[in-house]
Design a protein around this motif. Structure first.
Motif, mmCIF file in Angstrom:
data_model
loop_
_atom_site.group_PDB
_atom_site.id
_atom_site.type_symbol
_atom_site.label_atom_id
_atom_site.label_comp_id
_atom_site.label_asym_id
_atom_site.label_seq_id
_atom_site.Cartn_x
_atom_site.Cartn_y
_atom_site.Cartn_z
ATOM 1 N N PRO A 80 0.793 -1.231 0.000
ATOM 2 C CA PRO A 80 0.000 0.000 0.000
ATOM 3 C C PRO A 80 0.828 1.285 0.000
ATOM 4 C CG PRO A 80 0.075 -0.929 2.191
ATOM 5 C CD PRO A 80 0.758 -1.916 1.303
ATOM 6 N N SER A 81 2.146 1.175 0.131
ATOM 7 C CA SER A 81 2.993 2.357 0.229
ATOM 8 C C SER A 81 4.253 2.178 -0.607
ATOM 9 C CB SER A 81 3.375 2.602 1.692
ATOM 10 O OG SER A 81 4.386 3.580 1.798
ATOM 11 N N ASP A 82 4.797 3.304 -1.105
ATOM 12 C CA ASP A 82 6.087 3.264 -1.799
ATOM 13 C C ASP A 82 7.234 3.555 -0.825
ATOM 14 O OD1 ASP A 82 5.953 5.987 -1.289
ATOM 15 O OD2 ASP A 82 6.198 6.615 -3.365
ATOM 16 N N GLY A 83 6.908 3.546 0.449
ATOM 17 C CA GLY A 83 7.865 3.888 1.492
ATOM 18 C C GLY A 83 7.459 5.149 2.228
ATOM 19 N N ARG A 84 6.663 5.989 1.548
ATOM 20 C CA ARG A 84 6.146 7.197 2.197
ATOM 21 C C ARG A 84 4.696 7.473 1.783
ATOM 22 N NH1 ARG A 84 8.187 13.556 1.581
ATOM 23 N NH2 ARG A 84 6.562 14.427 2.957
ATOM 24 N N PHE A 85 4.411 7.361 0.500
ATOM 25 C CA PHE A 85 3.097 7.739 -0.017
ATOM 26 C C PHE A 85 2.253 6.511 -0.367
ATOM 27 C CE2 PHE A 85 5.908 11.322 -1.055
ATOM 28 C CZ PHE A 85 5.207 12.359 -0.453
ATOM 29 N N CYS A 86 0.921 6.686 -0.289
ATOM 30 C CA CYS A 86 -0.004 5.607 -0.630
ATOM 31 C C CYS A 86 0.128 5.214 -2.098
ATOM 32 C CB CYS A 86 -1.445 6.048 -0.376
ATOM 33 S SG CYS A 86 -1.889 6.294 1.349
ATOM 34 N N ARG A 87 -0.156 3.938 -2.350
ATOM 35 C CA ARG A 87 -0.279 3.416 -3.698
ATOM 36 C C ARG A 87 -1.692 2.872 -3.857
ATOM 37 N NH1 ARG A 87 2.046 -0.990 -4.573
ATOM 38 N NH2 ARG A 87 2.425 -0.739 -6.817
ATOM 39 N N PHE A 88 -2.332 3.181 -5.000
ATOM 40 C CA PHE A 88 -3.702 2.745 -5.239
ATOM 41 C C PHE A 88 -3.782 1.875 -6.485
ATOM 42 C CE2 PHE A 88 -4.216 6.506 -2.603
ATOM 43 C CZ PHE A 88 -5.211 6.118 -1.713
ATOM 44 N N THR A 89 -4.850 1.080 -6.553
ATOM 45 C CA THR A 89 -5.030 0.178 -7.687
ATOM 46 C C THR A 89 -5.554 0.892 -8.924
ATOM 47 O OG1 THR A 89 -7.256 -0.384 -6.905
ATOM 48 C CG2 THR A 89 -5.431 -1.809 -6.198
ATOM 49 N N SER A 90 -6.113 2.078 -8.762
ATOM 50 C CA SER A 90 -6.600 2.854 -9.906
ATOM 51 C C SER A 90 -6.493 4.335 -9.578
ATOM 52 C CB SER A 90 -8.059 2.501 -10.240
ATOM 53 O OG SER A 90 -8.941 3.070 -9.283
ATOM 54 N N HIS A 91 -6.461 5.154 -10.626
ATOM 55 C CA HIS A 91 -6.414 6.605 -10.423
ATOM 56 C C HIS A 91 -7.709 7.088 -9.765
ATOM 57 C CE1 HIS A 91 -2.649 7.223 -12.578
ATOM 58 N NE2 HIS A 91 -3.059 6.309 -13.425
ATOM 59 N N GLU A 92 -8.835 6.448 -10.103
ATOM 60 C CA GLU A 92 -10.101 6.844 -9.486
ATOM 61 C C GLU A 92 -10.059 6.689 -7.977
ATOM 62 O OE1 GLU A 92 -11.320 5.861 -13.737
ATOM 63 O OE2 GLU A 92 -9.865 5.114 -12.272
ATOM 64 N N PHE A 93 -9.480 5.589 -7.490
ATOM 65 C CA PHE A 93 -9.411 5.401 -6.042
ATOM 66 C C PHE A 93 -8.460 6.421 -5.402
ATOM 67 C CE2 PHE A 93 -11.081 0.928 -6.462
ATOM 68 C CZ PHE A 93 -12.165 1.120 -5.638
ATOM 69 N N GLY A 94 -7.379 6.759 -6.085
ATOM 70 C CA GLY A 94 -6.466 7.765 -5.544
ATOM 71 C C GLY A 94 -7.110 9.135 -5.465
ATOM 72 N N ILE A 95 -7.865 9.490 -6.502
ATOM 73 C CA ILE A 95 -8.557 10.787 -6.507
ATOM 74 C C ILE A 95 -9.692 10.774 -5.498
ATOM 75 C CG2 ILE A 95 -9.865 12.417 -7.924
ATOM 76 C CD1 ILE A 95 -8.300 11.236 -10.358
ATOM 77 N N ARG A 96 -10.372 9.625 -5.365
ATOM 78 C CA ARG A 96 -11.425 9.510 -4.352
ATOM 79 C C ARG A 96 -10.871 9.778 -2.963
ATOM 80 N NH1 ARG A 96 -12.165 6.615 -0.251
ATOM 81 N NH2 ARG A 96 -14.257 6.370 0.612
ATOM 82 N N ALA A 97 -9.699 9.208 -2.660
ATOM 83 C CA ALA A 97 -9.093 9.421 -1.345
ATOM 84 C C ALA A 97 -8.763 10.893 -1.128
ATOM 85 C CB ALA A 97 -7.828 8.572 -1.215
ATOM 86 N N LEU A 98 -8.249 11.553 -2.152
ATOM 87 C CA LEU A 98 -7.958 12.981 -2.058
ATOM 88 C C LEU A 98 -9.234 13.766 -1.762
ATOM 89 C CD1 LEU A 98 -6.303 15.582 -2.476
ATOM 90 C CD2 LEU A 98 -6.540 15.238 -4.952
ATOM 91 N N ALA A 99 -10.310 13.457 -2.483
ATOM 92 C CA ALA A 99 -11.588 14.145 -2.263
ATOM 93 C C ALA A 99 -12.102 13.917 -0.850
ATOM 94 C CB ALA A 99 -12.621 13.673 -3.282
#
Length: 210
Positions: A32-51
């Motif tokens: 789930p992380s690159d060592g510091r930041f989250c990694r998501f399975t899709s861009h939609e889920f990443g943008i959803r988390a930001l929202a």
């Protein structure tokens, strides 16, 4: 710099949300992380988390302006916060101290796009990606106006075509959570079924007497 080479794009986390194990975001990748930041399975889920994070900050901390939101999102210890505020406010089309409501799609979407643009070297997502993400976050785009309202404004049948296109786009965006829950049914098949249903309803409405 190519926006698609940025860390935020590669992680499908264009808001560069830091990974906190206690935060069980929908759509986290493995790992789930690159060592510091989250990694998501899709861009939609990443943008959803930001929202979702921005809306939570507004509700919990009463952040009502671009200045207040960005001062928390991008603190001065790591960012040129004043420049960030100015860029975001300009892209949204409001003043730094104007009130915005992140429960409104027409306020949240431009804020998201401005943050993504700033965080990821000018990255711009297609409108459909943003709308699907905001639908997942519970802030979907407004439904299209009715055929009768468009016909009254345009005075021609052309209005029906515009509403038909808007209706299909909105239906597909709002169906995204349901499509994901269908499991074995291919998303493309589900979208095609939904689009066909919308077209059928619109055609039926067009045949009805005014």
């Amino acid at each position: 710099m190519d926006p698609k080479t940025t860390r935020g794009y590669r992680n499908r986390n264009p808001g560069n949300i830091e990974h906190v194990p206690a935060n069980k975001w929908q759509g986290l990748a493995d790992p789930p992380s690159d060592g510091r930041f989250c990694r998501f399975t899709s861009h939609e889920f990443g943008i959803r988390a930001l929202a979702a994070l921005l809306v939570t900050h507004q509700d919990r901390h009463k952040l009502r302006t671009p200045r207040a939101i960005i001062e928390r999102w991008a603190p001065k210890v790591e960012n040129d916060t004043e420049a960030y505020i100015a860029v975001v406010a300009r892209r949204i089309g409001v003043g730094p101290d104007d009130a915005i409501d992140l429960h409104r799609h027409d306020h949240l979407r431009p804020l998201l796009e401005a943050i993504i643009h700033h965080e990821c070297a000018g990255l711009t997502y297609p409108a459909g990606v943003i709308d699907r993400a905001l639908t997942l976050a519970g802030v979907p785009p407004a439904p299209p106006v009715t055929l009768r309202e468009v016909a009254a404004v345009t005075g021609t049948g052309r209005g029906a075509v515009l509403v038909g296109a808007a209706g299909i786009a909105t239906a597909v965006a709002q169906a995204a959570p349901a499509i994901q829950a269908l499991g074995t049914l291919a998303p493309a098949v589900a979208i095609a079924v939904i689009a066909a249903a919308v077209v059928g309803v619109l055609a039926w409405r067009l045949r009805r007497p005014a």
